[in-house]
Motif scaffolding. Structure first.
Motif, short mmCIF file in Angstrom:
data_model
loop_
_atom_site.label_atom_id
_atom_site.label_comp_id
_atom_site.label_asym_id
_atom_site.label_seq_id
_atom_site.Cartn_x
_atom_site.Cartn_y
_atom_site.Cartn_z
N TYR A 141 30.07 29.13 29.56
CA TYR A 141 29.55 29.30 30.93
C TYR A 141 28.94 27.66 30.95
CZ TYR A 141 25.66 30.45 34.22
OH TYR A 141 24.82 30.98 35.08
N ARG B 260 33.86 39.02 31.58
CA ARG B 260 34.88 37.96 31.98
C ARG B 260 35.24 37.34 30.66
NH1 ARG B 260 34.61 33.13 36.07
NH2 ARG B 260 36.62 31.99 35.42
N GLU C 95 33.12 29.23 33.37
CA GLU C 95 32.58 30.04 34.39
C GLU C 95 31.81 28.98 34.92
OE1 GLU C 95 29.67 33.77 35.84
OE2 GLU C 95 30.44 33.45 33.75
#
Length: 347
Positions: free
Chosen positions: A167, A303, A328
């Motif tokens: 992330y 995800r 992400e």
């Protein structure tokens, strides 16, 4: 129930029920490319219905593989809505494959190398998945040197050579601090992860950049992290507010930390969304239901888990192929607000 009915299902059991040869059943369960999709689906359905579980010792003797992916997790990581969802997502990503998930926890005071070495030296899994990755993580270095398949939730300094999903915490912090500044906040504190972790350093970089651009003060809280207990977070924040009551914005790297921060602020009579804002990231839309005046950004842990499952399998089955890598990147659409979040900061 007769003794015959209590016998453990075998490949022969599936063979008889499916009307297929035992070798065909075995190859279907192992996702052999020369077996048709309908046959694979039929065999897997029957196997699930009768509760067939492959003999791991036998599989290992025949193939040198265990058909197991080991997820190695620290017990200090936030369990409220992140780790539990991650485990579920990885298990879901392995569903329909021949691989099964083993979760191996270790305690904060333990040497994190121990469970990794155990898996590698005993070949108790075909690959491992790690989280809470440090820039020069010794676990990553060890796995690279041993050429053992693995994937990480987070990026190391050797990210080019291994599979990962991450992330973008630098962008998260930038967006969060920018949003706080837009709401009139001028003195922001960040409850970040332990600074030795890679994503904590990313948060620090994003915070500094956004604060400089907005012309506000923002700093990483000392003596406390988002991995600490709620009691420690509350006590440390109270002491900070005693020293500096002008703090009007707080960024939290976890849901648990954000809840502890809000409880502390409210206990001191601070009005959330009016004279102070709290912003955090979360895997489940929880914080804005807990307090509609909160600000949050979504992190798609489902995800991430699904990607890591596929990345680990690829590392096992295609060791010479480029590793799967994903990131992400949050944006303004990642913000969540509650139904009554229209409160404005005091002028």
């Amino acid at each position: 129930m007769a003794a015959r009915d209590r016998k453990k299902p075998t490949l022969k059991t599936i063979s008889e029920l499916a009307g297929l040869a035992v070798p065909t059943v075995s190859r279907a369960l192992h996702d052999a490319p020369d077996i048709g999709a309908e046959t694979k689906q039929k065999v897997r359905r029957i196997a699930a219905e009768i509760g067939y579980v492959p003999n791991r010792a036998g599989v290992r003797l025949k193939t040198g593989k265990t058909n197991v992916i080991a997820l190695i997790l620290s017990t200090e990581h936030e369990i409220l809505n992140h780790t539990a969802r991650m485990i579920s997502a990885i298990a879901g990503g392995l569903s329909g494959t021949r691989y099964h998930l083993n979760v191996t926890p270790y305690f904060p005071k333990d040497d994190p190398m121990v469970p990794v070495r155990y898996v590698v030296e005993n070949r108790s899994a075909d690959a491992v998945i790690l989280n809470q990755v440090r820039p020069e993580d010794p676990r990553v270095r060890y796995l690279l040197d041993e050429e053992f398949p693995f994937a990480t939730h987070g990026r190391s300094n050797w990210r080019e050579g291994h599979a990962y999903f991450d992330y973008d915490n630098e962008t998260f912090a930038d967006l969060a601090v920018t949003r706080l500044a837009a709401r009139g906040r001028r003195n922001v504190v960040v409850v970040a992860p332990p600074i030795e972790q890679n994503y904590a350093q990313d948060i620090a970089i994003g915070t500094a950049r956004a604060a400089k651009t907005a012309g506000i003060a923002a700093r990483i809280a000392k003596d406390v992290t988002s991995d600490d207990s709620t009691d420690r977070i509350a006590a440390t924040l109270s002491a900070m507010l005693d020293r500096d009551p002008t703090i009007d914005g707080i960024l939290c790297a976890s849901t648990t930390a954000a809840m502890a921060v809000v409880a502390t602020l409210e206990a001191r009579g601070r009005v959330l969304g009016v004279d102070v804002d709290v912003i955090a990231k979360e895997a489940v839309n929880f914080l804005t239901l807990f307090r509609p005046q909160m600000l949050s950004l979504s992190e798609d842990v489902v995800r991430a888990g699904d990607f890591l499952a596929k990345a680990a399998i690829r590392a096992v089955e295609h060791p010479t192929a480029p590793p799967l890598q994903g990131l992400e990147v949050p944006d303004h659409s990642s913000f969540r607000t509650g139904p009554d979040a229209g409160l404005k900061p005091a002028s």
